[in-house]
Design a protein around this motif. Structure first.
Motif, PDB file in Angstrom:
ATOM      1  N   GLY A   1     -24.184 -45.993 -21.012  1.00  0.00           N
ATOM      2  CA  GLY A   1     -23.761 -45.355 -21.001  1.00  0.00           C
ATOM      3  C   GLY A   1     -21.601 -45.588 -20.059  1.00  0.00           C
ATOM      4  O   GLY A   1     -21.590 -45.463 -19.489  1.00  0.00           O
ATOM      5  N   LEU A   2     -21.818 -46.299 -21.131  1.00  0.00           N
ATOM      6  CA  LEU A   2     -20.181 -47.312 -21.358  1.00  0.00           C
ATOM      7  C   LEU A   2     -19.209 -45.964 -21.786  1.00  0.00           C
ATOM      8  O   LEU A   2     -19.314 -45.086 -23.012  1.00  0.00           O
ATOM      9  N   THR A   3     -18.289 -46.487 -20.072  1.00  0.00           N
ATOM     10  CA  THR A   3     -16.927 -45.813 -21.142  1.00  0.00           C
ATOM     11  C   THR A   3     -15.643 -46.998 -21.155  1.00  0.00           C
ATOM     12  O   THR A   3     -16.101 -47.328 -19.612  1.00  0.00           O
ATOM     13  N   PRO A   4     -14.692 -46.682 -22.216  1.00  0.00           N
ATOM     14  CA  PRO A   4     -14.440 -48.520 -22.096  1.00  0.00           C
ATOM     15  C   PRO A   4     -12.895 -47.560 -20.939  1.00  0.00           C
ATOM     16  O   PRO A   4     -12.463 -46.982 -20.961  1.00  0.00           O
ATOM     17  N   ILE A   5     -12.597 -49.029 -20.229  1.00  0.00           N
ATOM     18  CA  ILE A   5     -11.668 -48.486 -19.860  1.00  0.00           C
ATOM     19  C   ILE A   5     -10.257 -49.220 -20.548  1.00  0.00           C
ATOM     20  O   ILE A   5     -10.282 -50.004 -20.316  1.00  0.00           O
ATOM     21  N   PHE A   6      -9.063 -48.485 -20.371  1.00  0.00           N
ATOM     22  CA  PHE A   6      -8.318 -49.166 -20.981  1.00  0.00           C
ATOM     23  C   PHE A   6      -7.481 -50.018 -20.231  1.00  0.00           C
ATOM     24  O   PHE A   6      -6.586 -50.285 -19.554  1.00  0.00           O
ATOM     25  N   ALA A   7      -7.023 -50.918 -21.220  1.00  0.00           N
ATOM     26  CA  ALA A   7      -6.591 -52.403 -21.325  1.00  0.00           C
ATOM     27  C   ALA A   7      -5.402 -52.293 -21.799  1.00  0.00           C
ATOM     28  O   ALA A   7      -5.545 -51.317 -23.177  1.00  0.00           O
ATOM     29  N   SER A   8      -3.763 -52.472 -21.457  1.00  0.00           N
ATOM     30  CA  SER A   8      -2.921 -52.217 -22.344  1.00  0.00           C
ATOM     31  C   SER A   8      -2.549 -53.768 -23.428  1.00  0.00           C
ATOM     32  O   SER A   8      -1.993 -53.382 -23.913  1.00  0.00           O
ATOM     33  N   LYS A   9      -3.591 -54.240 -23.708  1.00  0.00           N
ATOM     34  CA  LYS A   9      -3.897 -55.248 -24.257  1.00  0.00           C
ATOM     35  C   LYS A   9      -5.806 -55.526 -24.546  1.00  0.00           C
ATOM     36  O   LYS A   9      -6.306 -55.797 -23.875  1.00  0.00           O
ATOM     37  N   THR A  10      -5.678 -55.409 -25.744  1.00  0.00           N
ATOM     38  CA  THR A  10      -6.900 -55.327 -26.384  1.00  0.00           C
ATOM     39  C   THR A  10      -7.429 -56.767 -27.427  1.00  0.00           C
ATOM     40  O   THR A  10      -6.445 -56.650 -28.389  1.00  0.00           O
ATOM     41  N   PRO A  11      -8.079 -57.454 -27.514  1.00  0.00           N
ATOM     42  CA  PRO A  11      -8.841 -57.685 -26.773  1.00  0.00           C
ATOM     43  C   PRO A  11      -8.022 -58.314 -24.867  1.00  0.00           C
ATOM     44  O   PRO A  11      -7.107 -58.951 -25.254  1.00  0.00           O
ATOM     45  N   PHE A  12      -8.719 -58.216 -23.706  1.00  0.00           N
ATOM     46  CA  PHE A  12      -7.997 -58.543 -22.585  1.00  0.00           C
ATOM     47  C   PHE A  12      -8.292 -59.575 -21.961  1.00  0.00           C
ATOM     48  O   PHE A  12      -9.790 -60.139 -22.155  1.00  0.00           O
ATOM     49  N   SER A  13      -7.784 -60.780 -21.933  1.00  0.00           N
ATOM     50  CA  SER A  13      -8.097 -61.868 -20.936  1.00  0.00           C
ATOM     51  C   SER A  13      -7.558 -62.218 -19.734  1.00  0.00           C
ATOM     52  O   SER A  13      -5.962 -62.122 -19.679  1.00  0.00           O
ATOM     53  N   ALA A  14      -8.831 -62.709 -19.083  1.00  0.00           N
ATOM     54  CA  ALA A  14      -7.564 -62.566 -17.329  1.00  0.00           C
ATOM     55  C   ALA A  14      -6.713 -63.473 -16.960  1.00  0.00           C
ATOM     56  O   ALA A  14      -5.834 -63.525 -15.787  1.00  0.00           O
ATOM     57  N   ASP A  15      -7.116 -64.838 -18.038  1.00  0.00           N
ATOM     58  CA  ASP A  15      -6.349 -65.446 -17.462  1.00  0.00           C
ATOM     59  C   ASP A  15      -5.654 -66.032 -19.138  1.00  0.00           C
ATOM     60  O   ASP A  15      -5.079 -67.503 -19.313  1.00  0.00           O
TER      61      ASP A  15
ATOM     62  N   GLU B   1      -6.666 -66.854 -21.998  1.00  0.00           N
ATOM     63  CA  GLU B   1      -7.226 -67.374 -22.792  1.00  0.00           C
ATOM     64  C   GLU B   1      -7.781 -66.756 -23.915  1.00  0.00           C
ATOM     65  O   GLU B   1      -8.895 -66.224 -23.628  1.00  0.00           O
ATOM     66  N   TYR B   2      -7.531 -67.312 -25.408  1.00  0.00           N
ATOM     67  CA  TYR B   2      -8.501 -66.232 -26.755  1.00  0.00           C
ATOM     68  C   TYR B   2      -9.060 -67.111 -27.410  1.00  0.00           C
ATOM     69  O   TYR B   2      -9.668 -67.074 -28.524  1.00  0.00           O
ATOM     70  N   GLY B   3      -9.112 -68.495 -27.208  1.00  0.00           N
ATOM     71  CA  GLY B   3      -9.959 -69.471 -28.062  1.00  0.00           C
ATOM     72  C   GLY B   3      -9.030 -70.267 -29.342  1.00  0.00           C
ATOM     73  O   GLY B   3      -8.933 -70.958 -30.058  1.00  0.00           O
ATOM     74  N   GLN B   4      -7.191 -69.826 -28.780  1.00  0.00           N
ATOM     75  CA  GLN B   4      -6.835 -71.020 -29.543  1.00  0.00           C
ATOM     76  C   GLN B   4      -5.969 -72.399 -28.733  1.00  0.00           C
ATOM     77  O   GLN B   4      -6.212 -72.673 -27.924  1.00  0.00           O
ATOM     78  N   PRO B   5      -5.775 -72.806 -29.780  1.00  0.00           N
ATOM     79  CA  PRO B   5      -5.541 -74.995 -29.528  1.00  0.00           C
ATOM     80  C   PRO B   5      -4.249 -74.719 -28.530  1.00  0.00           C
ATOM     81  O   PRO B   5      -3.463 -73.540 -28.465  1.00  0.00           O
ATOM     82  N   LYS B   6      -4.784 -75.434 -27.335  1.00  0.00           N
ATOM     83  CA  LYS B   6      -3.106 -75.555 -26.372  1.00  0.00           C
ATOM     84  C   LYS B   6      -2.407 -76.678 -26.912  1.00  0.00           C
ATOM     85  O   LYS B   6      -2.786 -77.506 -27.527  1.00  0.00           O
ATOM     86  N   ASP B   7      -1.057 -76.215 -27.091  1.00  0.00           N
ATOM     87  CA  ASP B   7       0.166 -77.608 -27.234  1.00  0.00           C
ATOM     88  C   ASP B   7      -0.428 -78.322 -25.805  1.00  0.00           C
ATOM     89  O   ASP B   7       0.692 -77.971 -24.928  1.00  0.00           O
ATOM     90  N   PRO B   8      -0.236 -79.603 -26.508  1.00  0.00           N
ATOM     91  CA  PRO B   8      -0.179 -80.880 -25.194  1.00  0.00           C
ATOM     92  C   PRO B   8       1.084 -80.890 -24.964  1.00  0.00           C
ATOM     93  O   PRO B   8       0.898 -81.486 -24.174  1.00  0.00           O
ATOM     94  N   LYS B   9       1.962 -80.661 -25.884  1.00  0.00           N
ATOM     95  CA  LYS B   9       3.565 -80.558 -24.721  1.00  0.00           C
ATOM     96  C   LYS B   9       3.806 -79.402 -23.878  1.00  0.00           C
ATOM     97  O   LYS B   9       4.302 -79.949 -22.619  1.00  0.00           O
ATOM     98  N   THR B  10       3.210 -78.168 -23.710  1.00  0.00           N
ATOM     99  CA  THR B  10       3.823 -77.876 -23.039  1.00  0.00           C
ATOM    100  C   THR B  10       2.574 -77.171 -22.044  1.00  0.00           C
ATOM    101  O   THR B  10       2.599 -76.640 -20.681  1.00  0.00           O
ATOM    102  N   VAL B  11       1.375 -77.690 -22.333  1.00  0.00           N
ATOM    103  CA  VAL B  11      -0.258 -77.689 -20.259  1.00  0.00           C
ATOM    104  C   VAL B  11       0.171 -78.407 -19.296  1.00  0.00           C
ATOM    105  O   VAL B  11      -0.475 -77.810 -18.337  1.00  0.00           O
ATOM    106  N   ALA B  12       1.222 -79.146 -19.174  1.00  0.00           N
ATOM    107  CA  ALA B  12       1.219 -79.653 -18.024  1.00  0.00           C
ATOM    108  C   ALA B  12       3.022 -79.905 -18.129  1.00  0.00           C
ATOM    109  O   ALA B  12       3.377 -80.226 -18.914  1.00  0.00           O
ATOM    110  N   SER B  13       3.891 -79.945 -16.222  1.00  0.00           N
ATOM    111  CA  SER B  13       5.151 -80.513 -16.758  1.00  0.00           C
ATOM    112  C   SER B  13       5.405 -81.944 -17.027  1.00  0.00           C
ATOM    113  O   SER B  13       4.345 -83.261 -17.030  1.00  0.00           O
ATOM    114  N   VAL B  14       6.496 -81.676 -17.546  1.00  0.00           N
ATOM    115  CA  VAL B  14       7.201 -83.047 -18.064  1.00  0.00           C
ATOM    116  C   VAL B  14       6.904 -84.220 -17.577  1.00  0.00           C
ATOM    117  O   VAL B  14       6.505 -85.358 -17.488  1.00  0.00           O
ATOM    118  N   ASP B  15       7.285 -84.516 -15.847  1.00  0.00           N
ATOM    119  CA  ASP B  15       7.306 -85.597 -14.670  1.00  0.00           C
ATOM    120  C   ASP B  15       6.163 -85.287 -14.362  1.00  0.00           C
ATOM    121  O   ASP B  15       6.493 -85.763 -12.834  1.00  0.00           O
TER     122      ASP B  15
END
Length: 1007
Positions: free
Chosen positions: A664-678, A680-694
């Motif tokens: 008996g599920l009732t969906p709860i509204f999310a401002s973005k669908t699909p929603f990711s708590a952090d 992450e949607y399965g896309q590759p991460k850019d190695p130049k931006t995942v860590a600080s330069v220094d």
């Protein structure tokens, strides 16, 4: 005269040294002969009457003073250990029945100094002889717990790769340690959590380092466990061992009850049963056999041992998932070693090791908490099969008396395999559930199934290679210089986890606020989920989260280092150890593009001194300071540099079926669908931006000052040592202030970082991230990133003298600051090598630093702080046939932690959507330790050994009783508090307890 040059031995070394003084005479030399293999070294006595022989394999030696080819004096039974140099002085004044007097110069068997003045550091060394009698757990970690400053880590962090417990050294986290076997690094490369160790009776010596080490080694800001394996000799030996730990001799497990006095939920109030452990039990057997001897006398030797451990356990699940599980495992181990004395100047060693953890079965049955009886079969569970193979080749060349070359290359291959058994009635498409927070008023409440929620990738493997080249050069009589390289390459193949079953699983939970306008949660990108109270069947705030999770990739880490060290005998009584190390670390993503590059010079000075106060090795003042760097493990890439999905769909529900699936599920509204708590949607991460330069690596500075004194003729050595350490950098991910990327970014939270972002056209730009001014949701700015530790140790030790040995050690210590380090013991966040070890994938990316709100009130005593620890162990020979041994560990508790789901004195409901994550409980600030500590533990282990004369002392029988008092105090409590309006029923629930009393019966025959 306490002359100590070339007597130095560093942590993780597999060799030792002999040094001393002798009367000055023309043509005088000192000859050392290994009693086991016949290896012979002969060096000249210098013009000042000093000599030293370094890089000697551990074992027993005969040391002779030779004058123009004639033996003038001999000392037999000299032990060379990895703990430091062994001083053998030759003088003409001694006379004793124990002396072998071949001339006017004699050395008595009991005259060797008890204090090693050639070492600027202290370590704990346990020998094979100790392991035969002491009642310690049969693991590297069990041995290490004898050392001062060591403590068990939090149980929720899991185990090492082979199932052994994780340890904290000197207040540091459990992933900052290093493991070595015969000089090769066997630390878990995936998460740096634990390591691979030898079969128990293959251990010749284990050295445990808690207070710093020399420049030759690195990659550990915590402690070091270094094992040296047995080797064959000119005599054939063989033996067999059997040990039984029966369940009928085990104490009853204590029950676990709900422990939150504020809970008003029926059945989950204070004192109500949570887990009935009265039916829990364990059984273990160990079989061990070895054989050793010469293949060619004085030239080629072998040692082979095999160990087979079998364990069986039965456990009852919690009342929220009432089950009875029976499981069994096999842990076979193998160790083999070949030693080839090519000649007295060249040695070749080959070591092979195999260690496996094979879960043979794991079956779950129903359990009725009303009648406390076991029901019918429900499921066959996920099985684990982890295998580790190590190969080590080491070459040592004594090029001259003053120049020694050592080359070591080793490789460790690991396989981690997890699979779900098929069984009658098994539905592979049935989604797993986490039922803890089901709505008790929903029809079908309590429904669940035993299918897994996630499974590690079954193709997960790793490999690690280690190349060392070391050169030791005695430049002058006062300067002994050592330099070399130390390179490690780790490759993590197919690391990651995926949702089991249909590709998703269900997690039941409850909203922190019942106010309709308060969001259920908000992610770092500002997307939000509405409150479940606004939907049908959501009046109590109960909801269910459908999670799609997964991703597996390959990651590589390269660690290179160069070092130089000078052991300088500045005066006859003062030895200076001057070392410098340079470490470089690089982490690569699946495309072999560096996402973390830390290769600018990272200088790590290591300085130490040893002052032989009176020049007779009866008193020593010593100290050392050092900087120690820690690389990021390969498993970090799973969440940081891979392509992962963590997608959430939220619902209210009308009922729950028998398998725990919401209906008996009732969906709860999310401002973005699909929603990711952090985000992450399965896309590759850019190695130049995942860590600080220094981005800088974590490092720690340690300071040690100690004093040792021999107490007259009592055979006692008193040690007093003070230490202080401070962590200067930490690496973790943050979300606050990261405005250009959809993922949390690795930074050094304690300083300003340069962040790289990407423009829509693909170009890049940079901006400053300042922890002091970064904006959160309701709070701006982070506290400083600090962790400090201090300790004062007092110890008395008596070496074995044929009648007794013992050591008593007291440590007063404190670990405090705003961070534990790369792990979070409160929440169980760590990176483990496999699902068997715990399955964590959050090391160095804990949630602690994600937002400023999470770090407010974080300053306090940290998870591995124990103010008081008393350890004592020893052995006493009642008669030549009967020995008794004991071990006592008394330790104060760890700080309590409370984490609420509201923020501030006005209890703002979960402002950043992290649930129970704030150091605020019921409107009160709650820094770690503010509510007190877990109970003290009082562990007493005893053993009795019978070595009958009628069997020629080849046969021994032993009974060990562990935890004689059957104390089962809580070692960790559950921290999530809830709120004043909605208290969490599982708050303060025991998560870890001392194991009940158990007894081991064993017999061993050595030929």
């Amino acid at each position: 005269m306490g002359f100590g040059f070339s007597g130095h031995v560093l942590a993780q070394s597999t060799t030792g040294s002999i040094f001393g003084t002798a009367p000055v005479a023309t043509g005088e030399t000192v000859r050392v002969v290994n009693n086991q293999t016949g290896l012979t070294r002969e060096v000249a006595v210098d013009s000042s009457g000093h000599y030293s022989v370094g890089s000697l394999p551990v074992g027993k030696y005969t040391v002779s003073l030779v004058n123009n080819g004639q033996v003038a004096s001999t000392q037999s039974g000299v032990t060379v250990s990895v703990s430091g140099g062994t001083q053998v002085p030759f003088a003409g004044a001694a006379n004793s029945n124990n002396a072998q007097n071949l001339s006017s110069v004699t050395v008595t068997a009991n005259s060797l100094p008890a204090i090693d003045v050639s070492s600027t550091r202290q370590s704990s060394v346990i020998s094979a002889q100790d392991l035969k009698v002491l009642p310690v757990a049969a693991s590297a970690e069990g041995i290490a717990l004898l050392a001062p400053g060591t403590a068990s880590g939090a149980s929720v962090l899991g185990t090492g790769p082979a199932g052994t417990p994780l340890l904290s050294f000197s207040g540091d986290s459990v992933v900052e340690n290093a493991y070595y076997i015969n000089g090769f690094n066997t630390t878990d490369p995936v998460g740096n959590a634990g390591g691979i160790a030898l079969p128990y009776f293959a251990i010749a010596e284990q050295q445990t380092i808690t207070s710093g080490y020399g420049a030759e080694y690195g990659r550990s800001t915590g402690g070091v466990i270094s094992q040296v394996g047995q080797r064959g000799g000119n005599e054939f030996h063989a033996g067999a061992y059997v040990s039984v730990q029966p369940s009928w001799a085990e104490g009853n497990y204590d029950n676990i009850n709900y422990n939150n006095p504020r809970s008003t939920t029926p059945g989950k109030e204070y004192g109500d049963i949570y887990t009935n452990r009265q039916k829990d039990s364990d059984w273990a057997t160990i079989y061990d056999a070895y054989i050793s001897g010469p293949l060619i006398k004085d030239k080629l030797f072998f040692y082979i041992t095999a160990e087979a451990e079998h364990t069986n356990s039965k456990t009852v699940g919690a009342v929220t998932a009432p089950t009875y599980t029976s499981s069994g495992s096999s842990l076979p181990k193998f160790y083999g070693k070949l030693d080839w004395n090519i000649n007295d100047s060249n040695i070749l060693e080959l070591t092979g090791i195999s260690s496996k953890v094979l879960q043979n079965f794991s079956n779950t049955y129903g359990y009725d908490y009303t009648t406390n009886k076991t029901g019918g079969f429900q499921s066959a569970n996920t099985l684990y099969s982890n295998k580790f193979k190590v190969g080590i080749l080491k070459y040592t060349s004594y090029i001259t008396d003053n120049l020694t070359l050592s080359v070591l290359y080793g490789k460790m291959k690991s396989t981690y395999f997890d699979y779900q058994q098929a069984y009658a009635g098994f539905d592979p498409l049935l989604a797993g559930v986490t039922p803890t927070q089901q709505n008790p008023n929903a029809p079908g409440y309590g429904g669940f199934n035993n299918n897994p929620t996630t499974l590690p990738n079954p193709g997960h493997t790793s490999s690690q290679s280690n190349l060392r080249i070391d050169m030791e050069w005695k430049v002058t009589a006062q300067h002994d210089v050592k330099f070399g390289i130390d390179n490690v390459r780790s490759v993590d193949h197919g690391d990651g986890s995926i949702s089991a079953g249909p590709g998703y699983y269900w997690v039941y939970d409850k909203a922190p606020s019942l106010v309709p306008t308060d969001h259920l949660l908000t992610n770092p990108q500002g997307d939000y989920v509405d409150n479940p109270v606004n939907y049908a069947n959501g009046a109590g705030g109960y909801y269910v989260n459908k999670i799609v999770y997964g991703g597996a990739s390959n990651f590589t880490v390269e660690q290179k280092a160069q070092y130089v060290e000078d052991n300088w005998q500045a005066t006859p009584n003062l030895l200076l150890n001057l070392g410098l190390r340079n470490d470089q670390f690089t982490n690569y993503n699946p495309q072999m593009i560096a996402y973390v590059r830390q290769t600018t010079p990272q200088w790590a000075p290591r300085l130490g001194f040893s002052w032989d106060i009176f020049g007779d090795s009866t008193s020593k003042l010593y100290g050392n300071v050092g900087r120690y760097y820690l690389a990021l493990p390969s498993g970090l890439g799973v969440r940081t540099a891979g392509a992962n999905s963590y997608v959430n769909s939220y619902y209210t529900y009308a009922s729950i079926d028998a398998n725990g699936i919401p209906q008996g599920l009732t969906p709860i509204f999310a401002s973005k669908t699909p929603f990711s708590a952090d985000g992450e949607y399965g896309q590759p991460k850019d190695p130049k931006t995942v860590a600080s330069v220094d981005l800088k690596p974590e490092y720690e500075d340690k300071f040690v000052l100690g004093f040792q004194k021999q107490l007259g003729t009592l055979g006692l050595v008193w040690t007093s040592q003070a230490s202080y350490s401070t962590m200067k950098n930490i690496v973790d991910d943050v979300g606050a202030g990261i405005t250009t990327a959809p993922f949390d970014t690795l930074v050094n939270p304690g300083r300003t970082n340069i962040i790289r972002g990407q423009n829509p056209d693909g170009s890049y730009f940079t901006y400053l991230w300042d922890p002091k001014t970064v904006q959160g949701t309701v709070l701006n700015g982070y506290p400083p990133a600090t962790r400090k530790y201090y300790s004062l140790e007092e110890a008395l030790e008596h070496p074995w003298d044929g009648k007794w040995m013992g050591k008593i050690d007291y440590v007063f210590a404190k670990s405090y600051g705003t961070t534990e380090g790369p792990t979070d013991s409160t929440l169980g966040q760590i990176s483990n090598a496999s699902g068997f070890a715990g399955g964590g994938q959050s090391g160095s990316i804990t949630e602690a630093w994600d937002f400023p709100e999470l770090m407010q009130n974080s300053n306090g005593e940290q998870a591995n702080s124990h103010r008081h620890t008393l350890k004592a162990y020893g052995t006493y020979a009642i008669t030549p046939e009967w020995l008794v041994s004991g071990l006592v560990i008394i330790q104060s508790g760890a700080p309590l932690v409370c984490l609420g789901n509201t923020f501030g004195p006005t209890q703002i409901p979960d402002p950043i959507g992290y649930g129970n994550a704030y150091h605020w409980c019921g409107g009160q600030a709650s820094p770690p330790g503010a509510l007190g500590n877990t109970p003290w533990i009082h562990q007493l282990n005893l053993s009795v050994n019978y070595i009958p004369e009628w069997a020629g002392k080849h046969l021994s029988f032993q009974v060990q009783v562990h935890n004689v008092l059957d104390e089962q105090n809580v070692t960790q409590f559950n921290a999530p508090y809830g709120s004043t309006a909605s208290p969490r029923t599982t708050y303060n629930l025991p998560l870890g307890l001392e194991a009940p009393r158990y007894v081991q019966f064993s017999a061993k025959y050595d030929w």
